[in-house]
Design a protein around this motif. Structure first.
Motif, PDB file in Angstrom:
ATOM      1  N   SER A  68      -3.500  -2.968   1.272  1.00 48.02           N
ATOM      2  CA  SER A  68      -3.154  -2.276   0.029  1.00 48.02           C
ATOM      3  C   SER A  68      -3.583  -0.816   0.090  1.00 48.02           C
ATOM      4  O   SER A  68      -2.817   0.092  -0.277  1.00 48.02           O
ATOM      5  CB  SER A  68      -3.821  -2.947  -1.175  1.00 48.02           C
ATOM      6  OG  SER A  68      -3.311  -4.233  -1.395  1.00 48.02           O
ATOM      7  N   LYS A  69      -4.798  -0.563   0.561  1.00 47.32           N
ATOM      8  CA  LYS A  69      -5.310   0.805   0.638  1.00 47.32           C
ATOM      9  C   LYS A  69      -4.513   1.634   1.636  1.00 47.32           C
ATOM     10  O   LYS A  69      -4.235   2.814   1.409  1.00 47.32           O
ATOM     11  CB  LYS A  69      -6.793   0.785   0.998  1.00 47.32           C
ATOM     12  CG  LYS A  69      -7.672   0.277  -0.130  1.00 47.32           C
ATOM     13  CD  LYS A  69      -9.144   0.321   0.223  1.00 47.32           C
ATOM     14  CE  LYS A  69     -10.005  -0.148  -0.958  1.00 47.32           C
ATOM     15  NZ  LYS A  69     -11.451  -0.086  -0.644  1.00 47.32           N
ATOM     16  N   ASP A  70      -4.136   1.023   2.741  1.00 47.19           N
ATOM     17  CA  ASP A  70      -3.338   1.734   3.736  1.00 47.19           C
ATOM     18  C   ASP A  70      -1.986   2.142   3.162  1.00 47.19           C
ATOM     19  O   ASP A  70      -1.541   3.283   3.326  1.00 47.19           O
ATOM     20  CB  ASP A  70      -3.142   0.860   4.971  1.00 47.19           C
ATOM     21  CG  ASP A  70      -2.304   1.551   6.041  1.00 47.19           C
ATOM     22  OD1 ASP A  70      -2.763   2.568   6.576  1.00 47.19           O
ATOM     23  OD2 ASP A  70      -1.191   1.063   6.325  1.00 47.19           O
ATOM     24  N   ARG A  71      -1.352   1.212   2.456  1.00 53.01           N
ATOM     25  CA  ARG A  71      -0.044   1.520   1.883  1.00 53.01           C
ATOM     26  C   ARG A  71      -0.160   2.539   0.759  1.00 53.01           C
ATOM     27  O   ARG A  71       0.682   3.435   0.623  1.00 53.01           O
ATOM     28  CB  ARG A  71       0.634   0.241   1.380  1.00 53.01           C
ATOM     29  CG  ARG A  71       2.061   0.467   0.918  1.00 53.01           C
ATOM     30  CD  ARG A  71       2.838  -0.809   0.742  1.00 53.01           C
ATOM     31  NE  ARG A  71       2.986  -1.534   1.985  1.00 53.01           N
ATOM     32  CZ  ARG A  71       3.844  -2.544   2.150  1.00 53.01           C
ATOM     33  NH1 ARG A  71       4.642  -2.897   1.168  1.00 53.01           N
ATOM     34  NH2 ARG A  71       3.920  -3.174   3.300  1.00 53.01           N
ATOM     35  N   LEU A  72      -1.203   2.423  -0.050  1.00 49.19           N
ATOM     36  CA  LEU A  72      -1.406   3.395  -1.121  1.00 49.19           C
ATOM     37  C   LEU A  72      -1.621   4.798  -0.551  1.00 49.19           C
ATOM     38  O   LEU A  72      -1.145   5.785  -1.121  1.00 49.19           O
ATOM     39  CB  LEU A  72      -2.600   2.996  -1.986  1.00 49.19           C
ATOM     40  CG  LEU A  72      -2.342   1.938  -3.062  1.00 49.19           C
ATOM     41  CD1 LEU A  72      -3.638   1.546  -3.732  1.00 49.19           C
ATOM     42  CD2 LEU A  72      -1.343   2.440  -4.088  1.00 49.19           C
TER      43      LEU A  72
END
Length: 317
Positions: A68-72
Motif C-alpha cells: 500500500s505504501k509503495d503504491r501510494l
C-alpha cells in the motif's frame, strides 16, 4: 437515499447478454466521487474512493501495508506536478478532476465498441436500440415479465438519445454519445436529468413530486418499523426548502434546484477535505510522510481510484 440513475446498462437481458436498466442510481449534475455517504463518523470509504478511485480502492484493500505504501508513493509522485515534494490543494484538485474525466472516457470507450456495430466511428439510435433491446423488440417484450418497465426504459433511452443528438440526425458522435451516457456532464442535458428524476419518484403520474413520493424514494418502512429521526428532517426540508412556492409539490423547476444546485465542485471540496484530514503540520500542503502516516485514511479515499484509477505510466494529464 435510493436515487435511481438513468444509464441503460445494469439489468442483463439473458439472451442478448446486454444491459437494460431496471434500477439505477439517479444522475446528479456532477458525478459524485463515491457511492458511499461522506460521513467521517461512519468511516472513510468516501475519501478512500476519492483518492484512489472506486476500482483501485478495492485493490488497495487486498494489499499488504508495504505494498500500500509503495503504491501510494507512486500516486503522490504523479499528483506532485512541479516535483517539489509537496501536494498542494491545486494539484490535488487537478488530479481528482483528471481522474473523473478519465473515468468517463474509459466508460464511454468500453461501451463504444459494443454499440458501433458497423465501425463507422458513430453510433446510430438503431444500433444502440437493437444492441440493447434487439431480441425482444420484434416481440414487443412479450418474453419479459415486466413489459411496461422495458417499454418505459426504451422510451426513456429514446428521449435521452434525442436530447444528446443535438443535430437531430439520429446518429451520435463520440461527444453526443458521451452526453447520452453521462448527461450530468453537459448543461444542455439538464432538462432530461430533471425529467428522469421526476419519472423515478412521481408514482401517481401527475408530473410533480409530493411529500409522500419524496420520502418514499428514500425510506419505505418494513412492517412494524419505526420512522428514523432523519425522515422528520427530510420532511421539513421538503416543506421549507424544496417546495419553494409552498403548493405542496415539487415541480420541474424546484426539482432542478434540488438536484442541480449550481456549480458544486465535488473535486474541490474533496481536495480540501483530504488536506484538512491529512495535513499533520498544518502548512496547507501534503508531503509523502504525511500521506503515508495516514495510509489507512488515504487508501479509503476517492483520490486513489475514481472509477478504476490506476497508477499507469501512460496515464497522462
Amino acid at each position: 437515499m435510493k436515487l435511481l440513475s438513468s444509464l441503460a446498462c445494469l439489468c442483463v437481458l439473458a439472451v442478448v447478454a446486454l444491459a437494460v436498466p431496471a434500477q439505477e442510481k439517479r444522475i446528479h449534475r456532477q458525478a459524485d466521487l463515491s457511492d458511499h455517504a461522506h460521513e467521517d463518523a461512519q468511516g472513510y470509504q468516501y475519501d478512500h474512493e476519492a483518492f484512489l478511485g472506486k476500482e483501485e480502492a478495492k485493490t488497495f484493500d487486498q494489499l499488504t501495508a508495504e505494498e500500500s505504501k509503495d503504491r501510494l508513493g507512486k500516486i503522490v509522485d504523479r499528483i506532485d506536478i512541479d516535483k517539489d515534494g509537496y501536494i498542494t490543494h491545486e494539484e490535488l484538485h487537478y488530479w481528482i478532476k483528471h481522474r473523473q474525466r478519465r473515468y468517463i472516457e474509459e466508460n464511454v470507450n468500453k461501451h463504444w465498441t459494443e454499440y458501433d456495430k458497423n465501425k463507422d466511428g458513430k453510433i446510430s439510435w438503431e444500433e444502440y436500440k437493437n444492441t440493447t433491446y434487439g431480441y425482444y423488440l420484434g416481440e414487443e417484450f412479450e418474453d419479459v415479465d415486466d413489459k411496461a418497465a422495458y417499454k418505459s426504459m426504451l422510451n426513456r433511452d429514446d428521449r435521452r438519445f434525442k436530447a444528446a443528438d443535438r443535430d437531430g440526425d439520429g446518429i451520435a458522435t463520440r461527444e453526443q454519445f458521451t452526453a447520452f451516457m453521462h448527461p450530468e456532464e453537459f448543461d444542455y442535458m439538464k432538462d432530461v436529468i430533471v425529467q428522469e428524476t421526476i419519472d423515478d419518484i412521481d408514482k401517481d403520474g401527475d408530473g410533480k413530486i409530493n411529500i409522500h413520493e419524496y420520502i418514499g424514494d428514500m425510506f419505505t418502512p418494513e412492517e412494524g418499523e419505526s420512522e428514523p429521526a432523519w425522515v422528520a428532517t427530510e420532511k421539513k426540508q421538503f416543506t421549507e426548502v424544496r417546495d419553494t412556492n409552498k403548493d405542496g409539490y415539487m415541480d420541474d423547476g424546484e426539482v432542478a434546484h434540488w438536484i442541480l444546485p449550481g456549480e458544486v465542485d465535488h473535486a474541490d471540496n474533496e481536495a480540501r477535505h483530504l488536506i484538512h484530514e491529512t495535513d499533520t503540520n498544518k502548512d496547507g500542503r501534503l508531503d509523502l510522510s504525511e500521506v503515508l502516516d495516514k495510509t489507512d485514511f488515504i487508501k479509503i479515499s476517492t483520490i486513489t481510484d475514481y472509477g478504476g484509477m490506476r497508477v499507469d505510466e501512460h496515464d497522462e494529464f
